[in-house]
Design a protein around this motif. Structure first.
Motif, PDB file in Angstrom:
ATOM      1  N   GLY A 200      14.417 -35.750  17.413  1.00 37.80           N
ATOM      2  CA  GLY A 200      15.557 -35.710  18.322  1.00 37.80           C
ATOM      3  C   GLY A 200      16.595 -34.746  17.802  1.00 37.80           C
ATOM      4  O   GLY A 200      16.346 -34.007  16.842  1.00 37.80           O
ATOM      5  N   LYS A 201      17.765 -34.751  18.425  1.00 37.26           N
ATOM      6  CA  LYS A 201      18.836 -33.856  17.999  1.00 37.26           C
ATOM      7  C   LYS A 201      19.254 -34.184  16.569  1.00 37.26           C
ATOM      8  O   LYS A 201      19.715 -35.294  16.289  1.00 37.26           O
ATOM      9  N   GLY A 202      19.066 -33.238  15.661  1.00 38.68           N
ATOM     10  CA  GLY A 202      19.426 -33.465  14.265  1.00 38.68           C
ATOM     11  C   GLY A 202      18.559 -34.497  13.583  1.00 38.68           C
ATOM     12  O   GLY A 202      18.943 -35.035  12.537  1.00 38.68           O
ATOM     13  N   THR A 242      20.212 -38.003  12.484  1.00 42.93           N
ATOM     14  CA  THR A 242      21.613 -37.943  12.890  1.00 42.93           C
ATOM     15  C   THR A 242      21.828 -38.994  13.972  1.00 42.93           C
ATOM     16  O   THR A 242      21.151 -38.964  15.016  1.00 42.93           O
ATOM     17  N   PHE A 243      22.721 -39.924  13.740  1.00 44.59           N
ATOM     18  CA  PHE A 243      22.937 -41.009  14.687  1.00 44.59           C
ATOM     19  C   PHE A 243      23.943 -40.585  15.757  1.00 44.59           C
ATOM     20  O   PHE A 243      24.992 -40.013  15.456  1.00 44.59           O
ATOM     21  N   SER A 244      23.611 -40.894  17.006  1.00 36.86           N
ATOM     22  CA  SER A 244      24.344 -40.372  18.155  1.00 36.86           C
ATOM     23  C   SER A 244      25.708 -41.003  18.353  1.00 36.86           C
ATOM     24  O   SER A 244      26.642 -40.351  18.826  1.00 36.86           O
ATOM     25  N   TYR A 245      25.816 -42.285  18.022  1.00 40.36           N
ATOM     26  CA  TYR A 245      27.023 -43.028  18.344  1.00 40.36           C
ATOM     27  C   TYR A 245      27.763 -43.441  17.074  1.00 40.36           C
ATOM     28  O   TYR A 245      27.168 -43.528  15.998  1.00 40.36           O
ATOM     29  N   PRO A 246      29.062 -43.726  17.205  1.00 42.42           N
ATOM     30  CA  PRO A 246      29.760 -44.335  16.069  1.00 42.42           C
ATOM     31  C   PRO A 246      29.068 -45.631  15.671  1.00 42.42           C
ATOM     32  O   PRO A 246      28.501 -46.330  16.524  1.00 42.42           O
ATOM     33  N   THR A 247      29.071 -45.930  14.396  1.00 47.86           N
ATOM     34  CA  THR A 247      28.477 -47.171  13.919  1.00 47.86           C
ATOM     35  C   THR A 247      29.561 -48.004  13.257  1.00 47.86           C
ATOM     36  O   THR A 247      30.376 -47.479  12.487  1.00 47.86           O
ATOM     37  N   ILE A 248      29.601 -49.277  13.584  1.00 48.30           N
ATOM     38  CA  ILE A 248      30.702 -50.137  13.145  1.00 48.30           C
ATOM     39  C   ILE A 248      30.140 -51.244  12.266  1.00 48.30           C
ATOM     40  O   ILE A 248      29.195 -51.938  12.635  1.00 48.30           O
ATOM     41  N   TYR A 249      30.737 -51.377  11.087  1.00 47.36           N
ATOM     42  CA  TYR A 249      30.275 -52.389  10.138  1.00 47.36           C
ATOM     43  C   TYR A 249      31.474 -52.979   9.429  1.00 47.36           C
ATOM     44  O   TYR A 249      32.323 -52.252   8.905  1.00 47.36           O
ATOM     45  N   GLN A 250      31.559 -54.305   9.451  1.00 47.16           N
ATOM     46  CA  GLN A 250      32.672 -55.017   8.803  1.00 47.16           C
ATOM     47  C   GLN A 250      34.029 -54.457   9.248  1.00 47.16           C
ATOM     48  O   GLN A 250      34.958 -54.296   8.446  1.00 47.16           O
ATOM     49  N   GLY A 251      34.145 -54.154  10.550  1.00 52.06           N
ATOM     50  CA  GLY A 251      35.414 -53.699  11.104  1.00 52.06           C
ATOM     51  C   GLY A 251      35.741 -52.244  10.874  1.00 52.06           C
ATOM     52  O   GLY A 251      36.811 -51.781  11.273  1.00 52.06           O
ATOM     53  N   LYS A 252      34.846 -51.486  10.255  1.00 50.69           N
ATOM     54  CA  LYS A 252      35.076 -50.060  10.006  1.00 50.69           C
ATOM     55  C   LYS A 252      34.191 -49.230  10.938  1.00 50.69           C
ATOM     56  O   LYS A 252      32.984 -49.472  11.038  1.00 50.69           O
ATOM     57  N   GLU A 253      34.768 -48.255  11.594  1.00 55.76           N
ATOM     58  CA  GLU A 253      34.011 -47.368  12.475  1.00 55.76           C
ATOM     59  C   GLU A 253      33.710 -46.061  11.748  1.00 55.76           C
ATOM     60  O   GLU A 253      34.614 -45.373  11.269  1.00 55.76           O
ATOM     61  N   ILE A 343      22.411 -46.269  15.654  1.00 54.13           N
ATOM     62  CA  ILE A 343      21.686 -45.990  16.894  1.00 54.13           C
ATOM     63  C   ILE A 343      21.557 -44.497  17.150  1.00 54.13           C
ATOM     64  O   ILE A 343      22.516 -43.733  16.982  1.00 54.13           O
ATOM     65  N   CYS A 344      20.358 -44.110  17.620  1.00 55.60           N
ATOM     66  CA  CYS A 344      20.066 -42.718  17.950  1.00 55.60           C
ATOM     67  C   CYS A 344      19.566 -42.642  19.397  1.00 55.60           C
ATOM     68  O   CYS A 344      18.585 -43.295  19.749  1.00 55.60           O
ATOM     69  N   ASP A 345      20.242 -41.849  20.231  1.00 54.23           N
ATOM     70  CA  ASP A 345      19.869 -41.675  21.637  1.00 54.23           C
ATOM     71  C   ASP A 345      18.728 -40.668  21.745  1.00 54.23           C
ATOM     72  O   ASP A 345      18.810 -39.564  21.198  1.00 54.23           O
ATOM     73  N   LEU A 346      17.671 -41.029  22.477  1.00 55.43           N
ATOM     74  CA  LEU A 346      16.512 -40.143  22.637  1.00 55.43           C
ATOM     75  C   LEU A 346      16.348 -39.666  24.080  1.00 55.43           C
ATOM     76  O   LEU A 346      15.312 -39.105  24.436  1.00 55.43           O
ATOM     77  N   ARG A 347      17.365 -39.883  24.941  1.00 55.68           N
ATOM     78  CA  ARG A 347      17.201 -39.600  26.358  1.00 55.68           C
ATOM     79  C   ARG A 347      17.259 -38.116  26.700  1.00 55.68           C
ATOM     80  O   ARG A 347      16.970 -37.727  27.825  1.00 55.68           O
ATOM     81  N   ASP A 348      17.636 -37.285  25.752  1.00 53.97           N
ATOM     82  CA  ASP A 348      17.727 -35.847  25.997  1.00 53.97           C
ATOM     83  C   ASP A 348      16.787 -35.096  25.051  1.00 53.97           C
ATOM     84  O   ASP A 348      17.208 -34.497  24.061  1.00 53.97           O
ATOM     85  N   GLY A 349      15.489 -35.174  25.337  1.00 56.59           N
ATOM     86  CA  GLY A 349      14.514 -34.412  24.558  1.00 56.59           C
ATOM     87  C   GLY A 349      13.918 -35.124  23.377  1.00 56.59           C
ATOM     88  O   GLY A 349      13.071 -34.555  22.670  1.00 56.59           O
ATOM     89  N   GLY A 350      14.316 -36.371  23.110  1.00 50.77           N
ATOM     90  CA  GLY A 350      13.783 -37.108  21.960  1.00 50.77           C
ATOM     91  C   GLY A 350      12.351 -37.558  22.172  1.00 50.77           C
ATOM     92  O   GLY A 350      11.890 -37.757  23.309  1.00 50.77           O
ATOM     93  N   GLN A 351      11.640 -37.746  21.082  1.00 52.52           N
ATOM     94  CA  GLN A 351      10.247 -38.178  21.136  1.00 52.52           C
ATOM     95  C   GLN A 351       9.940 -39.155  20.001  1.00 52.52           C
ATOM     96  O   GLN A 351      10.530 -39.066  18.923  1.00 52.52           O
ATOM     97  N   ILE A 352       8.999 -40.062  20.270  1.00 48.15           N
ATOM     98  CA  ILE A 352       8.425 -40.912  19.234  1.00 48.15           C
ATOM     99  C   ILE A 352       6.913 -40.742  19.296  1.00 48.15           C
ATOM    100  O   ILE A 352       6.283 -41.010  20.329  1.00 48.15           O
TER     101      ILE A 352
END
Length: 367
Positions: A200-202, A242-253, A343-352
């Protein structure tokens, strides 16, 4: 007048997700703002003949502990908590945050200590869940904090949650049984496969699933649900993601996370925001640079990123990985005080690719 959907939600949790039987002990572990759902769940447990008891978290308590507590106080876990995890038959976890950013200014070292202190009960919880000795379920009650994070009004967010939890409000249990049958075909196809290649991207990442089991997630544990997951072979992950979205853990983004792996271990990590927190969390313990979970999100009804991992990791067209501890029922032996989903978005050209066969492309299964 109470929303009838609240009672149906509680019925789904108690009578389908954990299927409470007469005489079974059931721990309700909830945030204070989730009181309406807690009450509805408590009533359903009583109707089912279960033995409910509860532990309630109040919004400011954890913040106070991490800001003012000593190392000993932060790492302290009462024996009663470990005993409850070790002996109860079922657990319902209801999250309902008042302020999802309450811990933003807490030093990351203290957050790591908090996780280390709770490692014994986390490992016991995963061990018993893996052996089916403890049936558990997790759901999120709508709050202003969650609505603001999702850029919605509270009313809009409440409707979003109900539509995700019960796409068929007339027969929610029947709906999720249908999803179970659909996803079982994917699980059966993956059985016996060995190698996964994610593009996927990155992202160009390889991992082994040899000898590991995929779990069909159909609203027994997470509510709502929609994923299939496993624990990859611990030393097999190679490449970068490369993860597509912000990731939040223990209140930290943390945003813009990029990880590089060698022999299953993160050897290089960067982020556009809160990189220091990412790096400190990766050093929590010996297992926190490994991967405990690889999953494919299948819920087509969840398409919008909301900053609530319970929903976001199910986004149809995505995959996610969790750093740290794995679930023993998959065959994973990954142990850590953390379990951090990204999380990694695969909707734009991603493959598994699986064993050199294309399984997934542009967010859709192609088998």
């Amino acid at each position: 007048m109470a929303d009838i959907r609240l009672q149906k939600w509680a019925d789904l949790l108690v009578n389908y997700s954990i299927a409470v039987k007469p005489g079974e002990s059931v721990l309700i572990y909830a945030d204070a703002l989730g009181e309406p759902l807690v009450k509805a769940v408590y009533d359903e447990i009583l109707k089912a003949g279960g033995l409910p008891f509860y532990q309630i978290d109040f919004p400011a308590i954890k913040e106070s502990l991490l800001k003012h507590g000593s190392k000993e106080q932060i790492m302290y876990t009462p024996r009663s908590v470990l005993e409850a995890i070790s002996t109860t038959d079922c657990m319902v976890r209801i999250i309902a945050d008042e302020n999802t950013h309450a811990l933003s200014n807490v030093p990351s070292e203290k957050v790591a200590l908090f996780a280390q202190g709770r490692r014994p009960w986390m490992e016991k919880y995963m061990e018993r869940a893996g052996k089916k000795e403890l049936r558990w379920t997790l759901s999120a009650y709508p709050t202003q904090a969650y609505a603001q994070d999702a850029d919605m009004s509270l009313g809009e967010y409440t409707e979003f949650i109900y539509s995700a939890v019960m796409p068929d409000a007339n027969d929610p249990i029947g709906y999720w049984k249908g999803i179970a049958r659909k996803q079982d075909r994917i699980v059966q196809w993956l059985k016996g496969k060995k190698n996964v290649h994610l593009v996927g991207k990155g992202t160009d990442l390889r991992l082994s699933i040899a000898g590991r089991d995929f779990i069909n997630c159909c609203c027994h544990e997470n509510v709502p649900d929609g994923e299939v997951f496993t624990g990859p072979v611990e030393d097999s992950i190679e490449g970068h993601v490369t993860f597509s979205y912000p990731t939040i853990y223990q209140g930290k983004e943390v945003t813009g996370v990029h990880l590089e792996f060698e022999k299953g271990c993160v050897v290089k990590a960067s982020a556009q925001k809160n990189e220091a927190f990412l790096l400190n969390t990766l050093d929590t313990d010996a297992g926190s640079r490994g991967v405990g979970e690889f999953a494919i999100g299948t819920n087509e009804g969840i398409q919008k990123f909301t900053r609530q991992i319970l929903f976001d990791e199910k986004i149809g067209g995505s995959f996610h990985m969790a750093l740290g501890a794995g679930y023993p029922e998959t065959g994973s032996v990954a142990k850590s005080a953390i379990h951090w989903d990204m999380i990694c978005d695969l909707r734009d050209g991603g493959q598994i690719w699986v064993d050199d066969v294309l399984l997934y492309e542009n967010g859709k299964f192609v088998i």
